[in-house]
Design an enzyme around this catalytic site. Structure first.
Site, PDB file in Angstrom:
ATOM      1  N   ARG A 258      28.672  26.279  -8.347  1.00  0.00           N
ATOM      2  CA  ARG A 258      28.999  26.756  -7.010  1.00  0.00           C
ATOM      3  C   ARG A 258      30.490  27.050  -6.945  1.00  0.00           C
ATOM      4  O   ARG A 258      31.282  26.501  -7.718  1.00  0.00           O
ATOM      5  CB  ARG A 258      28.624  25.704  -5.967  1.00  0.00           C
ATOM      6  CG  ARG A 258      27.145  25.325  -5.976  1.00  0.00           C
ATOM      7  CD  ARG A 258      26.861  24.215  -4.984  1.00  0.00           C
ATOM      8  NE  ARG A 258      25.448  23.854  -4.945  1.00  0.00           N
ATOM      9  CZ  ARG A 258      24.872  22.936  -5.706  1.00  0.00           C
ATOM     10  NH1 ARG A 258      25.618  22.261  -6.581  1.00  0.00           N
ATOM     11  NH2 ARG A 258      23.584  22.672  -5.621  1.00  0.00           N
ATOM     12  N   LYS A 283      26.311  18.750  -4.288  1.00  0.00           N
ATOM     13  CA  LYS A 283      25.107  18.363  -3.559  1.00  0.00           C
ATOM     14  C   LYS A 283      24.572  17.010  -4.044  1.00  0.00           C
ATOM     15  O   LYS A 283      24.100  16.198  -3.253  1.00  0.00           O
ATOM     16  CB  LYS A 283      24.029  19.441  -3.718  1.00  0.00           C
ATOM     17  CG  LYS A 283      24.389  20.772  -3.047  1.00  0.00           C
ATOM     18  CD  LYS A 283      24.501  20.615  -1.545  1.00  0.00           C
ATOM     19  CE  LYS A 283      24.835  21.921  -0.834  1.00  0.00           C
ATOM     20  NZ  LYS A 283      23.742  22.886  -0.888  1.00  0.00           N
ATOM     21  N   HIS A 353      27.555  33.442  -5.666  1.00  0.00           N
ATOM     22  CA  HIS A 353      26.193  32.920  -5.707  1.00  0.00           C
ATOM     23  C   HIS A 353      25.248  33.873  -6.425  1.00  0.00           C
ATOM     24  O   HIS A 353      24.200  33.455  -6.936  1.00  0.00           O
ATOM     25  CB  HIS A 353      25.686  32.628  -4.298  1.00  0.00           C
ATOM     26  CG  HIS A 353      24.904  31.361  -4.200  1.00  0.00           C
ATOM     27  ND1 HIS A 353      25.462  30.117  -4.422  1.00  0.00           N
ATOM     28  CD2 HIS A 353      23.585  31.134  -3.947  1.00  0.00           C
ATOM     29  CE1 HIS A 353      24.540  29.190  -4.286  1.00  0.00           C
ATOM     30  NE2 HIS A 353      23.391  29.776  -4.000  1.00  0.00           N
ATOM     31  N   ARG A 356      25.272  32.716  -9.874  1.00  0.00           N
ATOM     32  CA  ARG A 356      24.471  31.491  -9.981  1.00  0.00           C
ATOM     33  C   ARG A 356      22.993  31.841 -10.079  1.00  0.00           C
ATOM     34  O   ARG A 356      22.253  31.260 -10.890  1.00  0.00           O
ATOM     35  CB  ARG A 356      24.741  30.609  -8.759  1.00  0.00           C
ATOM     36  CG  ARG A 356      23.973  29.295  -8.718  1.00  0.00           C
ATOM     37  CD  ARG A 356      24.509  28.443  -7.566  1.00  0.00           C
ATOM     38  NE  ARG A 356      23.637  27.335  -7.225  1.00  0.00           N
ATOM     39  CZ  ARG A 356      23.655  26.155  -7.832  1.00  0.00           C
ATOM     40  NH1 ARG A 356      24.470  25.946  -8.843  1.00  0.00           N
ATOM     41  NH2 ARG A 356      22.853  25.182  -7.435  1.00  0.00           N
ATOM     42  N   HIS A 379      20.503  20.929  -8.796  1.00  0.00           N
ATOM     43  CA  HIS A 379      19.646  20.810  -7.617  1.00  0.00           C
ATOM     44  C   HIS A 379      19.177  19.368  -7.458  1.00  0.00           C
ATOM     45  O   HIS A 379      18.979  18.654  -8.440  1.00  0.00           O
ATOM     46  CB  HIS A 379      18.423  21.718  -7.738  1.00  0.00           C
ATOM     47  CG  HIS A 379      18.739  23.157  -7.516  1.00  0.00           C
ATOM     48  ND1 HIS A 379      17.925  24.181  -7.939  1.00  0.00           N
ATOM     49  CD2 HIS A 379      19.805  23.756  -6.919  1.00  0.00           C
ATOM     50  CE1 HIS A 379      18.462  25.359  -7.607  1.00  0.00           C
ATOM     51  NE2 HIS A 379      19.588  25.112  -6.983  1.00  0.00           N
ATOM     52  N   TYR A 388      13.446  30.903  -7.519  1.00  0.00           N
ATOM     53  CA  TYR A 388      13.697  31.696  -8.717  1.00  0.00           C
ATOM     54  C   TYR A 388      12.408  32.118  -9.420  1.00  0.00           C
ATOM     55  O   TYR A 388      12.440  32.876 -10.379  1.00  0.00           O
ATOM     56  CB  TYR A 388      14.571  30.912  -9.693  1.00  0.00           C
ATOM     57  CG  TYR A 388      15.880  30.494  -9.090  1.00  0.00           C
ATOM     58  CD1 TYR A 388      16.811  31.434  -8.669  1.00  0.00           C
ATOM     59  CD2 TYR A 388      16.184  29.149  -8.913  1.00  0.00           C
ATOM     60  CE1 TYR A 388      18.007  31.054  -8.096  1.00  0.00           C
ATOM     61  CE2 TYR A 388      17.377  28.758  -8.341  1.00  0.00           C
ATOM     62  CZ  TYR A 388      18.287  29.715  -7.934  1.00  0.00           C
ATOM     63  OH  TYR A 388      19.462  29.323  -7.352  1.00  0.00           O
TER      64      TYR A 388
END
Length: 408
Positions: A258, A283, A353, A356, A379, A388
């Site tokens: 990120r 995260k 992003h 990413r 994640h 995805y």
């Protein structure tokens, strides 16, 4: 400081004997500490000297925008500056005056500031949210509070109809359906907390109904791996900017980081000898260790050892222009977007992003499982990786056939 910037005794005497010499010298030393180059410091020194010579004693201590304009553009001397020179004088004089504390600061007052400050403190101290989330929610909430003030609404007497009006009149032309749902969630949390301290009605939070959303409704916006290679190829020169940006782009594309994780990357997180990269996942709120891919390690080593300015900051990536401070996460978007647009790459999103997503799509094409992709991207759950899978797998398989040129 003056003697390092001028080459003649006459010029040195003018700088030393000119008005406000101590204030000018102190400011130039500050700029030098921030990484200013000799040429930029020379131009800055000449500019603020000119302004100081045209100031009156009544200006010492306070100069506002109109007075600075009068000093520069209203000069009656024989050496009245040309328009471009005058603009340069203003642009250099303003930060000097701000540094001295002589420039009146106009505070951007936020309506209902106590409620916002209490909300921010609650998010930070009681909920323990990440700084990135706090900043985003603070920004969004302040926008809503400004709208309330501009439309004559008071937080204490706000009604559900007023919140509806905000979405209809302010948000309709600004937000996508998904963004509107996020803002509804944010406002619901804000009103629930604000009602707990007695600053608004307790009925407001319950009145906010988010729009209907569907699982996996949004398609990923990955670039083709060929476009990823093209954008990285734009950093092939030997300039400081290109060498720095190459390392940034590789971190985004290879590791799927990120933008905040790239901006906050520190020197002690790169282990060249051990071949490891330590990333603090925002995260997950925990560190994650990656093998240092040779192409990324080479790009980082070249930037750090060859062109990175000698500053005391622990962060890896530093601004190219003074002040030489760590770049912000928002600057990562500018770096990526500018290069993608220069190549006329067409995509729904042209920011970090997208790289990413490109990383995730490449991993999927190479046969990795959702769990493996989620772990690579940091994640917290497999559900976050599900988007995805909504792609053309046959087309993605072609990505794996590209010559990565050392990027894999």
């Amino acid at each position: 400081m003056f003697e390092t910037l001028v080459s003649t005794d006459r010029a040195l005497a003018r700088h030393r004997d000119g008005p406000l010499a101590e204030q000018r010298n102190r400011y130039l030393l500050h700029c030098a500490d921030q990484g200013g180059t000799r040429e930029s410091l020379r131009l800055r020194a000449r500019s603020i000297l000119w302004v100081a010579e045209h100031m009156s004693p009544n200006d010492f201590g306070k100069v506002d925008a109109s007075r600075l304009h009068e000093i520069v553009y209203g000069s009656v001397s024989l050496a009245t500056p040309a328009p471009t020179t005058a603009a340069t004088l203003v642009s250099f004089a303003r930060p000097w005056l701000k540094y001295l504390g002589w420039w009146p600061q106009v505070e951007d007052s936020i309506p209902f500031a106590p409620a916002l400050e209490h909300f921010v403190a609650w998010m930070r101290d009681e909920r323990g949210l990440t700084q990135c989330t706090i900043d985003q929610w603070q920004y969004r909430t302040s926008k809503f509070l400004h709208w309330c003030s501009d439309t004559g609404r008071d937080l204490a007497t706000l009604r559900p109809q007023d919140i509806d009006a905000y979405f209809v009149t302010y948000g309709a032309q600004r937000w996508s359906r998904i963004s509107a749902g996020h803002i509804a969630t944010m406002l619901r949390v804000f009103f629930r907390h604000t009602a707990s301290i007695g600053a608004c009605s307790a009925a407001l939070a319950c009145s906010i109904q988010g729009n209907r959303r569907y699982a996996l409704e949004a398609l990923p916006y990955a670039l083709s791996w060929d476009d990823v290679r093209r954008v990285i190829a734009t950093t092939s020169s030997d300039t400081e900017r290109d060498i720095r940006d190459r390392a940034i782009l590789l971190l985004l594309a290879v590791y799927g980081l990120r933008r905040g994780e790239v901006a906050s990357l520190r020197l002690d997180q790169i282990d060249q000898l051990g071949g490891q990269l330590h990333i603090w996942r925002l995260k997950r709120r925990q560190p994650q260790i990656y093998p240092l891919v040779p192409s990324v390690g080479e790009a980082l080593s070249r930037y750090i050892n060859d062109v990175r300015p000698s500053v005391t900051h622990a962060e890896v990536f530093i601004r190219v222009q003074a002040p030489r401070i760590p770049i912000l996460a928002t600057a990562i978007y500018t770096i990526v977007s500018r290069r993608l647009r220069a190549l006329d790459i067409q995509a729904a999103h042209l920011g970090p992003h997208a790289l990413r997503h490109s990383c995730a799509a490449k991993l999927l094409a190479d046969g990795l499982t959702l769990k493996e992709i989620g772990d690579h991207l940091g994640h917290r759950s497999t559900s976050a990786t599900m988007t995805y899978t909504k792609v053309d797998l046959a087309s993605l398989r072609q990505v794996g056939d590209f010559d990565l040129g050392g990027l894999q």
